[in-house]
Design a protein around this motif. Structure first.
Motif, PDB file in Angstrom:
ATOM      1  N   PRO A  78       1.131  -0.682   0.179  1.00 12.45           N
ATOM      2  CA  PRO A  78      -0.129   0.048  -0.142  1.00 12.45           C
ATOM      3  C   PRO A  78       0.591   0.847  -0.379  1.00 12.45           C
ATOM      4  O   PRO A  78       0.155   2.071  -0.085  1.00 12.45           O
ATOM      5  N   THR A  81      -0.045   3.899  -2.029  1.00 12.92           N
ATOM      6  CA  THR A  81      -1.416   4.854  -1.851  1.00 12.92           C
ATOM      7  C   THR A  81      -1.558   6.097  -0.874  1.00 12.92           C
ATOM      8  O   THR A  81      -1.455   6.417  -0.765  1.00 12.92           O
ATOM      9  N   GLN A  82      -0.506   5.313   0.244  1.00 13.25           N
ATOM     10  CA  GLN A  82      -0.772   6.192   1.187  1.00 13.25           C
ATOM     11  C   GLN A  82      -0.051   6.842   0.953  1.00 13.25           C
ATOM     12  O   GLN A  82       0.496   8.362   1.882  1.00 13.25           O
ATOM     13  N   LEU A  85      -1.487   9.336  -0.082  1.00 14.89           N
ATOM     14  CA  LEU A  85      -2.248  10.369   0.299  1.00 14.89           C
ATOM     15  C   LEU A  85      -1.871  11.631   1.374  1.00 14.89           C
ATOM     16  O   LEU A  85      -2.055  12.213   1.433  1.00 14.89           O
ATOM     17  N   ILE A 282      -0.181  -6.568   4.127  1.00 11.53           N
ATOM     18  CA  ILE A 282      -1.751  -6.795   5.072  1.00 11.53           C
ATOM     19  C   ILE A 282      -0.972  -8.384   5.243  1.00 11.53           C
ATOM     20  O   ILE A 282      -1.337  -9.083   6.289  1.00 11.53           O
TER      21      ILE A 282
ATOM     22  N   VAL B  71     -10.086   5.616   1.597  1.00  9.83           N
ATOM     23  CA  VAL B  71      -8.671   4.639   0.953  1.00  9.83           C
ATOM     24  C   VAL B  71      -8.067   3.750   1.723  1.00  9.83           C
ATOM     25  O   VAL B  71      -7.497   2.980   1.643  1.00  9.83           O
ATOM     26  N   GLU B  72      -8.056   4.940   3.229  1.00  8.58           N
ATOM     27  CA  GLU B  72      -7.832   4.394   3.768  1.00  8.58           C
ATOM     28  C   GLU B  72      -8.182   3.261   4.681  1.00  8.58           C
ATOM     29  O   GLU B  72      -6.952   2.407   5.216  1.00  8.58           O
ATOM     30  N   PHE B  75      -6.555  -0.160   2.188  1.00 13.05           N
ATOM     31  CA  PHE B  75      -4.775  -0.020   1.880  1.00 13.05           C
ATOM     32  C   PHE B  75      -4.396  -1.641   1.692  1.00 13.05           C
ATOM     33  O   PHE B  75      -3.062  -1.867   1.063  1.00 13.05           O
ATOM     34  N   VAL B  76      -5.434  -2.253   1.818  1.00 19.75           N
ATOM     35  CA  VAL B  76      -5.116  -3.716   1.793  1.00 19.75           C
ATOM     36  C   VAL B  76      -5.149  -4.156   0.544  1.00 19.75           C
ATOM     37  O   VAL B  76      -4.642  -5.348  -0.344  1.00 19.75           O
TER      38      VAL B  76
END
Lengths: 336, 336
Positions: A78, A81-82, A85, A282, B71-72, B75-76
Motif C-alpha cells: 500500500p 497509495t499511502q 495520501l 497485510i 481509501v484508508e 490499503f489492503v
DNA sequence: TAAAAGGATGCAATCGATTGCATTGTTGGA
DNA sequence: TCCAACAATGCAATCGATTGCATCCTTTTA
C-alpha cells in the motif's frame, strides 16, 4: 454562469485591480471596500480562475509526480497509495495540487518529467525511485529544477530527499533478536547495489558487532523481491548452514517464502528459527504464524517530501535538505 | 532560458499567429513556412506553455480525481493504485493530465470537487465511490459538469459510469460451486443497501434458481468488510445451520475470517466446506489453503472511466454512457 | 493656508498562448 | 489587362487574472 473578476468589479463599482487586492487581503484596501467587494463575491459566487492566476503569477501551484513503471511490481504494497495520501494532504493545506502521470517503462519516466516541466504545469517534481545512476536526477539537477527524492540518493548533499530510517530499523530488528537469545542471524536483502539495502545491512552488522557477534558472510544473501526467491534462497541456506536461529528479510514477501522453506526443512517458527519481514503489509498480519515486520510510515514520508519541496520552492535558498522518518517494529508470532 | 512563442516568431521572421498555426499543423500554412518554423522551434527548444494554452482554449486538458476518505480502509487492496495507472495511461495517450486531491472525510469530498471545478483547473471529474444518496453526484448533475462514476449509480441512465460485471462474476462463482457438487451455499456480502452487493446477490440467487436450488434466507448474511466480522458471522452461521457446504464472500478479508471460523468449527477446507473471496488480493494467493477469488480488472476500469469521460467532454452529446468490465475467476485450493 | 505626506484606488501593461478578420500577393478566367 | 478568387500571413483582441505606477483625495504639518 461564468463569473470573472471583471464582473465582480463592475457590480461593486471598483476596478478589477481592487478586487484582486481584496482577494489577497491587501492592506492597501480600506475595510469598507473589502466588505463591499466580498459581499458581491459571495453574491455572485465568484471563484478565481486558477489557470489565469497561474499565468499571471508564473507559478502553477502544482507539484508533479510520475508513477514509476515499477509500481506494477508493487501492487502488494500500500506504500504508493499511502504516500500519495500524505502528499495530497499536505499540499491541500498549502493550496497546492498534485499532477499525476505514469511511465510506461524506465525510459519513459524522463519523458514524463520533462513534459511536465517544459509545459510549465508544475513547480516541482517528486521522484519516487532512486536508481544507481539516475538519469531523472541528473536531468533535474542539470536543469536546476526543484525536486525531491524519496530514498537516499548517491549525492545526497546536493539535493532534497526524504527516507525512512533503514539503518535504525534494522538495528532494532537485530537487537531484538539478539536480546531474545538469537546468535546466528541470517540476512536476506535485495540487491546490495541499492542504497536501501546498504543502509539496512549496516544496521544489521553494526548491531551484531555491538553485541560481540561475528558477521558471517555466508549468512548474508542477495535475493529478488519475490516469494519464490525467498523460498529458494532460504532453502539453499538451511541446507548449507545448520545452526541458524533467525532470518531477517527486507520484505514481507521474501519473508513468506523464507517461512515456507523453514517449515519445509522441518523447523518450527519461532521455536527453532525466527523470521522477520519488512513493510508490514497485510500479509504480515494474516500469515501463520503472524510475521514480525517493520512498518514504514508512508503517509508521513509523503507529507515530508511535499513539505521539503514546497519550502524549497518558496525559499530558494534551501538547496539541500532532507528528512528521515521513523519506522516502527511490529512484533508478532514469527519471533521469540 | 524561457522560450516563448514570440521569440520563435522573431527568429523565424513570422508572427506569433503563424507559429501557433504551425504548432497545430494548420492547412493554412505553407510547407516552406512550417519547415522554417519547426527548425527554429527545435533549435530554441521551444515548448508551449500549457497554462497559457489552457487559458486561451478555455480547457485545462486535465481531469480531476479525489481520493475518497475511505481509501484508508482499503490499503489492503491494490485497486486504487491500479485504477490510477489505468487512468493515467489512457490520459497520456490523449494528451490529458490527472489532478489528484484527497478528502479528509466524506463531507470534504464535495469541497474538493467544487474547488477543482470552480478553479477551472479540470475539465471533468472521476468519482471513485457511489453512495446511496450521493451528494457529490447530485452536485455534479445540478451543475451540469462532466463526470464519470466508478460503480453503478442509482440513476444510471442519467450519467456516465463504469463498473465490473458483479452479477456475472457471482454467477460464475456460484455455478462453479454447484457444478462441483455443492448444494447448501451461503452468501456473506457487504451492506445490501450498496448496489455492488445487490448485483452480486442477484447473480447468486439467479444461479441457484437456474439449477433448481432453494434460496434460503438464513444463508444470506450482511457483514462489515473485516476479517473479524467474517469470522464472527461465519461462526454464528455454522452453529445455527449444520449442512452448509460452501461459503461465498464478497471480499478476501471476509473470506479469510470465514476460513478461520470454518477451521475452528472443525471442518476442513475444501473437503467439508469450500470458501471463496473477491478482489483477488495478495492474501488470496498466500493463505493456506490458497483462496479462490474473483479478480477485478482495475486497470481496465480506470482506462474505461477515462475514455468515457473524455469522449463526453469532446462530444457533448453522449450524456449517458457506460462500460462494464469483465472479471476473472481465479480458482485455487479453497474450493473443490 | 499652502504644501507635503500618505492612504485608497484606477489605468494599462503583462503573463503566453489562440483566433476572427483584415491584408497582401499570386493565380486564373474572361 | 483587369478583376475575382484564393492562398498565406499578420494584426489585434481575447482568455482572466496580477501589479507597478499614476492619480486623486484627505489629512497633517509648518
Amino acid at each position: 454562469m461564468k463569473v470573472t473578476i471583471k464582473e465582480v468589479a463592475q457590480q461593486a463599482n471598483v476596478s478589477p485591480s481592487t478586487v484582486s487586492r481584496v482577494l489577497k487581503d491587501s492592506h492597501m484596501i480600506s475595510q469598507a471596500t473589502k466588505d463591499k467587494v466580498n459581499e458581491i463575491i459571495n453574491q455572485l459566487g465568484y471563484h478565481p480562475n486558477e489557470i489565469a492566476r497561474s499565468l499571471a503569477n508564473q507559478s502553477s501551484q502544482t507539484l508533479g509526480l510520475v508513477m514509476p513503471a515499477s509500481v506494477e511490481d508493487n501492487f502488494v504494497n500500500p506504500f504508493f497509495t499511502q504516500f500519495l495520501l500524505g502528499v495530497t494532504q499536505y499540499l491541500e493545506v498549502h493550496d497546492y495540487s498534485l499532477l499525476l502521470s505514469s511511465a510506461k517503462n524506465e525510459e519513459d519516466e524522463l519523458n514524463q518529467i520533462s513534459r511536465a516541466i517544459n509545459s510549465k504545469r508544475v513547480d516541482g517534481i517528486i521522484l519516487l525511485t532512486v536508481r544507481e545512476k539516475d538519469n531523472n536526477i541528473n536531468y533535474l539537477l542539470e536543469n536546476n529544477y526543484p525536486f525531491v527524492v524519496v530514498g537516499t540518493p548517491a549525492e545526497k548533499e546536493k539535493m532534497l530527499w526524504v527516507d525512512n530510517d533503514n539503518k535504525k530499523a534494522m538495528r532494532e530488528v537485530t537487537e531484538n533478536l539478539i536480546l531474545s537469545g538469537h546468535k546466528r542471524i541470517a540476512f536476506l536483502g535485495g540487491s546490495q547495489k541499492l542504497q536501501v539495502t546498504k543502509s539496512r545491512l549496516i544496521g544489521y552488522k553494526e548491531t551484531l558487532k555491538k553485541y560481540g557477534l561475528e558477521v558471517d558472510r555466508n549468512l548474508i544473501l542477495e535475493v529478488q523481491f519475490s516469494e519464490e526467491e525467498g523460498y529458494r534462497a532460504t532453502n539453499d541456506l538451511l541446507k548449507k548452514v545448520k545452526d541458524i536461529d533467525a532470518i531477517i528479510t527486507t520484505d514481507d514477501l521474501i519473508a513468506y517464502g523464507s517461512m515456507r522453506a523453514v517449515k519445509d526443512n522441518g523447523y518450527l517458527i519461532p521455536q527453532d528459527i525466527s523470521v522477520t519481514g519488512f513493510n508490514n503489509t497485510i500479509l504480515a498480519q494474516y500469515l501463520s504464524p503472524s510475521l514480525t515486520s517493520v512498518e514504514i510510515n508512508a503517509i508521513e514520508l509523503g507529507c515530508q517530501a511535499a513539505k521539503i519541496l514546497l519550502n524549497h520552492i518558496n525559499d530558494n535558498k534551501l538547496k539541500n535538505n532532507f528528512h528521515i522518518v521513523d519506522t516502527k517494529l511490529m512484533m508478532r508470532d514469527s519471533t521469540k
